[in-house]
Design an enzyme around this catalytic site. Structure first.
Site, PDB file in Angstrom:
ATOM      1  CB  CYS A   1       8.883 -31.019   0.248  1.00 50.32           C
ATOM      2  SG  CYS A   1       8.638 -31.553  -1.447  1.00 50.32           S
TER       3      CYS A   1
ATOM      4  CB  CYS B   1      11.085 -33.577  -1.541  1.00 54.67           C
ATOM      5  SG  CYS B   1      10.483 -32.054  -2.261  1.00 54.67           S
ATOM      6  CG  ASP B   2      12.269 -35.101   1.909  1.00 56.91           C
ATOM      7  OD1 ASP B   2      13.229 -35.536   1.264  1.00 56.91           O
ATOM      8  OD2 ASP B   2      12.160 -33.903   2.223  1.00 56.91           O
TER       9      ASP B   2
HETATM   10  C1  LIG Z   1      13.888 -28.791   2.623  1.00 57.76           C
HETATM   11  C2  LIG Z   1      13.457 -28.831   1.182  1.00 57.76           C
HETATM   12  C3  LIG Z   1      13.651 -29.997   0.471  1.00 57.76           C
HETATM   13  C4  LIG Z   1      13.298 -30.029  -0.885  1.00 57.76           C
HETATM   14  N1  LIG Z   1      13.542 -31.172  -1.592  1.00 57.76           N
HETATM   15  C5  LIG Z   1      13.296 -31.197  -2.907  1.00 57.76           C
HETATM   16  C6  LIG Z   1      13.592 -32.356  -3.691  1.00 57.76           C
HETATM   17  O1  LIG Z   1      14.086 -33.360  -3.190  1.00 57.76           O
HETATM   18  N2  LIG Z   1      13.286 -32.306  -5.021  1.00 57.76           N
HETATM   19  C7  LIG Z   1      12.726 -31.212  -5.608  1.00 57.76           C
HETATM   20  O2  LIG Z   1      12.509 -31.220  -6.822  1.00 57.76           O
HETATM   21  N3  LIG Z   1      12.412 -30.122  -4.896  1.00 57.76           N
HETATM   22  C8  LIG Z   1      12.680 -30.089  -3.563  1.00 57.76           C
HETATM   23  N4  LIG Z   1      12.348 -28.990  -2.826  1.00 57.76           N
HETATM   24  C9  LIG Z   1      11.607 -27.918  -3.469  1.00 57.76           C
HETATM   25  C10 LIG Z   1      12.521 -27.072  -4.369  1.00 57.76           C
HETATM   26  O3  LIG Z   1      13.678 -26.676  -3.654  1.00 57.76           O
HETATM   27  C11 LIG Z   1      11.710 -25.866  -4.830  1.00 57.76           C
HETATM   28  O4  LIG Z   1      10.557 -26.323  -5.516  1.00 57.76           O
HETATM   29  C12 LIG Z   1      12.517 -24.996  -5.782  1.00 57.76           C
HETATM   30  O5  LIG Z   1      13.721 -24.554  -5.188  1.00 57.76           O
HETATM   31  C13 LIG Z   1      11.690 -23.777  -6.177  1.00 57.76           C
HETATM   32  O6  LIG Z   1      12.445 -23.036  -7.076  1.00 57.76           O
HETATM   33  P1  LIG Z   1      12.097 -21.516  -7.373  1.00 57.76           P
HETATM   34  O7  LIG Z   1      13.191 -21.034  -8.236  1.00 57.76           O
HETATM   35  O8  LIG Z   1      10.710 -21.432  -7.856  1.00 57.76           O
HETATM   36  O9  LIG Z   1      12.119 -20.775  -5.962  1.00 57.76           O
HETATM   37  P2  LIG Z   1      13.207 -20.748  -4.798  1.00 57.76           P
HETATM   38  O10 LIG Z   1      14.053 -21.959  -4.790  1.00 57.76           O
HETATM   39  O11 LIG Z   1      12.418 -20.406  -3.581  1.00 57.76           O
HETATM   40  O12 LIG Z   1      14.150 -19.540  -5.204  1.00 57.76           O
HETATM   41  C14 LIG Z   1      13.721 -18.220  -5.099  1.00 57.76           C
HETATM   42  C15 LIG Z   1      14.911 -17.310  -5.301  1.00 57.76           C
HETATM   43  O13 LIG Z   1      14.456 -15.960  -5.352  1.00 57.76           O
HETATM   44  C16 LIG Z   1      15.267 -15.170  -4.492  1.00 57.76           C
HETATM   45  N5  LIG Z   1      14.476 -13.999  -4.097  1.00 57.76           N
HETATM   46  C17 LIG Z   1      13.382 -13.948  -3.318  1.00 57.76           C
HETATM   47  N6  LIG Z   1      12.927 -12.678  -3.212  1.00 57.76           N
HETATM   48  C18 LIG Z   1      13.774 -11.926  -3.954  1.00 57.76           C
HETATM   49  C19 LIG Z   1      13.848 -10.529  -4.241  1.00 57.76           C
HETATM   50  N7  LIG Z   1      12.970  -9.670  -3.727  1.00 57.76           N
HETATM   51  N8  LIG Z   1      14.843 -10.082  -5.043  1.00 57.76           N
HETATM   52  C20 LIG Z   1      15.750 -10.944  -5.573  1.00 57.76           C
HETATM   53  N9  LIG Z   1      15.728 -12.280  -5.320  1.00 57.76           N
HETATM   54  C21 LIG Z   1      14.748 -12.753  -4.525  1.00 57.76           C
HETATM   55  C22 LIG Z   1      15.664 -16.118  -3.371  1.00 57.76           C
HETATM   56  O14 LIG Z   1      16.777 -15.626  -2.661  1.00 57.76           O
HETATM   57  C23 LIG Z   1      15.955 -17.362  -4.198  1.00 57.76           C
HETATM   58  O15 LIG Z   1      17.230 -17.295  -4.774  1.00 57.76           O
HETATM   59  C24 LIG Z   1      12.699 -28.911  -1.483  1.00 57.76           C
HETATM   60  C25 LIG Z   1      12.483 -27.733  -0.745  1.00 57.76           C
HETATM   61  C26 LIG Z   1      12.871 -27.681   0.569  1.00 57.76           C
HETATM   62  C27 LIG Z   1      12.675 -26.405   1.350  1.00 57.76           C
END
Ligand SMILES: Cc1cc2nc3c(=O)[nH]c(=O)nc-3n(C[C@H](O)[C@H](O)[C@H](O)COP(=O)(O)OP(=O)(O)OC[C@H]3O[C@@H](n4cnc5c(N)ncnc54)[C@H](O)[C@@H]3O)c2cc1C
Length: 308
Positions: free
Chosen positions: A132, A135-136
């Site tokens: 990302c 992010c980094d």
């Molecule tokens: C290495 C890394 C570094 C990052 N650094 C940053 C940062 O510094 N700042 C920042 O703002 N963002 C950062 N991000 C991005 C940020 O983490 C994501 O944008 C954010 O977590 C997305 O949130 P979300 O809830 O949309 O999805 P996700 O975080 O992907 O959460 C999805 C959830 O749904 C669940 N799920 C999936 N399928 C199912 C199912 N069938 N049934 C039930 N549950 C399910 C998963 O287990 C999870 O709990 C980073 C991401 C990564 C990978």
């Protein structure tokens, strides 16, 4: 069987935020997820989530859990494998057999980054290997950087990183790019970006941190070493929504199309976070969308006069 007002799928920033807002609106709420934190659990360094100065993603996830507990949000530790429409309700069938019925659904299953599957990738994840740039990018100041990929995400990353890094190599395994022409031209305009085509990464090397990567030319089959300290892998994302395939309209990237109230094409199903067609993947954005989804679900249920 109890009928919930809202079934929230996912425990990342979007799902947690949706649960907080739904519960505070006194909606009968259940959140289904195997984890609380989502991708935040993979992050060692979050510096752009307002009010959160602890930096570790694990810590943010701990705070999420604490807040859900305080609000007494019901959590089912499972994954939803299918959603069925039953009259005006939805039945969520979980992998371990549990079934939940709800008057609305907020889907926040998130996404995961595709991997290169080369030696060193997992070992150096978060210590030189990143997924990302938003992010980094600050970690690339005065560093030699590689971006792997040929689509818009790779070119957007290279465009951003060129502002920080000493040099950016953009590595793509084909000679054609999927990225928009205008973006390709912009990146080519940076004098510290070098584009390497028809080459594949074979290994990421280093002692404690990344020092170089091994590239193989797909034309000459020669292997050469590129000295870089940071690598951004931008070869696409898997959007996690198998459980509602065919129920909602998605775009060409498989992301759920939503309107500004997070409504999907299926009445009663809302979506938030990285499964949606918003082009920015950030924790605060997912949390914001989750809040909107919960408020919109509340309005939807109120208008339908189905709230107890
Ligand atoms: C290495 C890394 C570094 C990052 N650094 C940053 C940062 O510094 N700042 C920042 O703002 N963002 C950062 N991000 C991005 C940020 O983490 C994501 O944008 C954010 O977590 C997305 O949130 P979300 O809830 O949309 O999805 P996700 O975080 O992907 O959460 C999805 C959830 O749904 C669940 N799920 C999936 N399928 C199912 C199912 N069938 N049934 C039930 N549950 C399910 C998963 O287990 C999870 O709990 C980073 C991401 C990564 C990978």
């Amino acid at each position: 069987m109890e009928t919930y007002d809202v079934i929230i799928i996912g425990g990342g920033p979007a799902g947690v935020s949706a649960a907080i807002y739904a519960k505070r609106k006194l909606l009968r709420t259940v959140l289904v997820s195997k984890d609380i934190g989502g991708q935040a659990l993979l992050t060692t360094n979050i510096e752009n989530y307002p009010g959160f100065v602890e930096k570790s993603g694990m810590k943010l996830a701990e705070f999420f859990e604490q807040q859900l507990k305080e609000l007494e949000v019901e959590i089912v530790e499972d994954a939803v494998k299918e959603i069925r429409i039953e009259g005006n309700s939805f039945r969520a069938i979980c992998e371990e057999g549990r079934e939940l019925v709800g008057k609305s659904v907020i889907a926040t299953g998130g996404s995961s980054h595709r991997k290169l599957n080369v030696p060193g990738e997992d070992e150096f994840f978060g210590r030189g290997v990143y997924v990302c740039a938003t992010c980094d990018a600050p970690l690339t100041k005065n560093k030699m950087v590689a971006v792997v990929g040929g689509g818009n995400a790779a070119f957007q990353s290279a465009d951003l990183l060129a502002r920080y890094a000493t040099k950016v190599y953009l590595i793509h395994r084909r000679s054609e790019f999927r990225a928009d022409g205008i973006l390709v031209s912009r990146v080519k305009g940076h004098n510290n970006v070098e584009i390497i085509t028809n080459a594949e990464v074979r290994e990421i090397r280093g002692k404690d941190r990344v020092e170089s990567l091994l590239l193989e030319s797909l034309e000459s089959r020669q292997v050469f070493e590129l000295p870089v300290q940071r690598i951004f892998i931008e070869i696409g994302r898997e959007i996690r929504l198998d459980y509602m395939k065919g129920l909602v309209i998605t775009n060409e990237h498989g992301q759920v199309i939503v309107d500004r109230l997070q409504r999907t094409s299926c009445e009663g199903i809302f979506a938030a976070g990285e499964i949606t067609d918003l082009p920015y993947g950030q924790a605060i954005i997912s949390a914001g969308q989750g809040a909107v989804a919960a408020l919109a679900a509340f309005d939807y249920l109120s208008e339908k006069r189905v709230l107890g």
